[in-house]
Design an enzyme around this catalytic site. Structure first.
Site: not given
Ligand code: DC
Length: 680
Positions: A26, A30, A52, A95, A97, A129, A181, A209, A332, A359-360, A363, A404-405, A432
């Site tokens: 993140s 940014r 990413d 992918n 975001g 998404r 986001q 979030s 996450d 999300k990806e 989930r 990935h998670r 990712k």
């Protein structure tokens, strides 16, 4: 990272040691965008290197931004000063975001302000998404945004090529209850057009979030933009705001990635003599919201202490304590709680996690389906998941949904009470955010060596063992032991030490002992495909025919074989080993679950070696090669100690008529039959 379609993690026993975390995704993306838009250059320290961030870097380079990796690893970004060098382009954002949303906002505004046209697309999942709320907000401002597929989803076309007036006077309304986001994207982009007037954003609906918005605000401030906010409802970018580079900016370790190692410390019995798990790179002073995973893990029983940039975790309550928690603030990292719940003393409920569904992958559904494979009882709702641990653990092949998670979370199921291995499908999806995740995990985990699988590939000289073993290891993500290289190294080291390795001299017991001492003291390092002897790269020297002949002589010396035992055993490391040699199956790893013995006629092997040498431009004579091979075969198989012969339980593979791919397929098929996943 290996080229594999699944990774089998053996049952894990303990964990302990220090983990260095990769940079936060993140923050990285940014910071990259802010640095690119700023006036002046920015030196970014510890930037995450992952799929990413690659996506973002490629996009910024396409937009004319100069980016340079400096020798010290620092990334220097030359800011564009809020001006684009190109007025059109097609950006592919995978992918990511964290690239799609802010680039959409920034490029829509710049295209409107200066006249431009950009198309943004991604992989199929990215096109599922939602981005409609951001598109709506940008259209309110007067930006031309066209959804090229389904309305409300990427791919998008931004701008028409012509400048258009922007209406910045009225507050911009954006929904905050689907993804934070969208707000982040606007906050990051609007300072591009706020020189003349203040711009206000009103959030519609409950903002989810929020910690991610805090990261955004914090980083904007470091780049010279102070956003004023009224609660979580209204954000104002003051007139005259413009991005200014802070010069140098460090990227914290990723707090979401830390969650797997916090959970590891909470779940795993500690490795004796190591004080639990230490995580470096992120700590209690983190600006990332997911650092509050620490509180959730404590609720489940983890003992955690920390400093500004470091955390220490030890197992506390065991079994873990079941919890009922609103996880909106750690969307996450909360996935990791779902796996911790498998080890809890009752039913765990994770609430307020509707964002998981966009999300990806979906989930909630993914975590439910995969937790059930271990025997857990799982209930899922629109915005919650409820998990009751298995009474009897089972195992399964974990589908990872290109997420990935999911892959990282379920690696932690390898501590299950039933001592079952866990299969992670498509493990490289961790790229990712954490390309070295599994290597890092295996570095701090221990398993009973008997549970670490070994595949032995024995056979005569030039039978293709080396190539086959390397391919099999690569496909399974296993370590590789080229035991022949060790004997070759001893031959080389003996030469360096001035010891003769003629057959005659080796008859002398004192000489044999000296050679044993050389073998015991080998200063060798294996780095990727290179071998260093006393710091010198000897990779090529080792492969020479002379080195092979010397190895064949020194390998007949029992003291040498004895001295190399420990070194060879030390290759048996997580997640597994492919060992090639002459006595892997008979002497070194007699308990290996799969032993392959390669056979190919001496003539076939001589022809292969001949082609190999010729292709490298080395002159060779096939009859001489054949004679050498036969002599080495004879010596290797007639020596008293560890002679070359198939282990009783070895499977013979005559590869005379097979290419490497065919031989590998055969070995992988045999291997698959040996695993508990053979039915999957
Ligand atoms: O596989 P290779 O050609 O690199 O092996 C070099 C020599 O080392 C070979 O002639 C036999 C010996 N060797 C051995 O005795 N035991 C092993 N496990 C591997 C190799």
């Amino acid at each position: 990272m290996f080229s594999i379609d699944h990774l089998d993690i053996p049952p894990l026993a303990t964990a302990g040691g220090t983990v260095q975390l990769p940079g936060s995704k993140s923050i990285s993306n940014r910071v990259l965008l802010l640095a690119a838009l700023s006036v002046g250059h920015t030196d970014i320290v510890d930037l995450l290197d992952s799929d990413d961030t690659q996506v973002m870097l490629t996009a910024l380079a396409q937009l004319g931004c100069q980016i340079e990796k400096r020798p010290d690893g620092v990334l220097r970004v030359e800011g564009l000063g809020g001006q684009l060098r190109v007025s059109e382009g097609q950006l592919f954002l995978g992918n990511a975001g964290t690239a799609m949303r802010p680039l959409t906002a920034a490029l829509a505004l710049l295209a409107a302000r200066d006249g431009g046209c950009f198309e943004l697309s991604g992989i199929a999942r990215m096109h599922e998404r939602p981005i409609g709320d951001l598109v709506d907000a940008l259209r309110q401002l007067g930006c031309a945004v066209q959804c090229l597929g389904t309305e409300g989803y990427p791919p998008l076309r931004l701008g028409t090529g012509q400048p258009v007036p922007l209406s910045l006077g009225a507050p911009i309304r954006v929904r905050g209850d689907v993804s934070s986001q969208f707000l982040t994207a606007l906050l990051l982009a609007l300072p591009l057009v706020s020189e003349q007037q203040a711009i206000t954003i009103d959030v519609v609906g409950e903002l989810i979030s929020r910690p991610y918005i805090e990261i955004t605000l914090n980083l904007l401030e470091r780049f010279g933009v102070r956003v004023q906010r009224e609660g979580w409802q209204r954000f104002t970018i003051p007139a005259g705001s413009r991005y200014t580079s802070p010069g140098r900016i460090p990227v914290e370790g990723d707090a979401s990635s830390a969650s797997y190692f916090i959970a590891l410390g909470a779940i795993a019995p500690p490795t004796p003599s190591l004080e639990g798990i230490t995580i470096e790179g992120v700590g209690l002073a983190s600006i990332q919201g997911d650092i509050r995973f620490v509180e959730a893990a404590r609720l489940m029983g983890a003992e955690i202490t920390g400093e500004a940039n470091r955390l220490h975790i030890r197992r506390g309550a065991w079994p873990l304590k079941a919890i009922d928690l609103d996880c909106n603030h750690i969307p996450d990292a909360a996935m990791t709680l779902a796996v911790m719940a498998l080890y809890a003393d009752g039913t765990t409920t994770l609430r307020n996690i509707a964002s998981w569904r966009v999300k990806e992958t979906d989930r909630i559904q993914a975590m439910a389906a995969e937790c059930r494979k271990f025997g857990a009882t799982v209930e899922e709702g629109a915005d919650f998941i409820r998990i009751t641990p298995p009474t009897h653990w089972t195992t399964g092949s974990i589908h990872t949904y290109d997420d990935h998670r999911v892959a990282m979370c379920f690696s932690l199921a390898a501590f299950n009470a039933a001592g079952l291995p866990v299969r992670i499908e498509d493990p490289k999806c961790v790229g990712k955010t954490f390309p070295d995740y599994f290597e890092t995990l295996f570095d701090v985990c221990r398993a009973d060596p008997a549970h670490i699988p070994v595949i032995c590939v024995d056979g005569p000289t030039a039978s293709g063992k080396g190539t086959l073993s390397a391919e099999v290891a690569n496909r399974l993500g296993y370590h590789l032991l080229d035991s022949g290289a060790l004997y070759r190294l001893v031959g080389l080291a003996a030469g360096k030490a001035g010891l003769s390795t003629t057959l005659e001299d080796l008859q002398d017991p004192e000489q044999a002992q000296r050679l044993g001492d050389v073998a015991a003291g080998l200063q060798v390092r294996f780095t990727g495909s290179h071998i260093l002897l006393e710091g010198v790269d000897v990779t090529d020297a080792l492969r020479s025919e002379i080195a092979g002949m010397a190895a064949s002589r020194v390998s007949a010396v029992p003291q040498v074989r004895e001295a190399l035992l420990g070194l060879q055993h030390s290759f048996r490391q997580l997640p597994g080993l492919v060992a090639d040699g002459r006595d892997m199956g008979t002497v070194i790893f007699p308990d290996a679950p799969l032993k392959v013995f390669l056979t190919a006629s001496a003539r076939q092997r001589a022809e292969r070696r001949y082609k190999q040498l010729i292709s490298k431009g080395i002159a060779a004579n096939i009859d001489n090669l054949l004679a050498d091979l036969e002599m080495r075969d004879l010596r290797d198989s007639s020596r008293t100690h560890a002679p070359l012969k198939p282990a009783e339980d070895a499977l013979q593979l005559d590869n005379s008529q097979l290419n490497v791919e065919q031989s590998m397929t055969q070995v992988l098929n045999w291997w698959q039959e040996k695993t508990v996943f053979s039915g999957s």
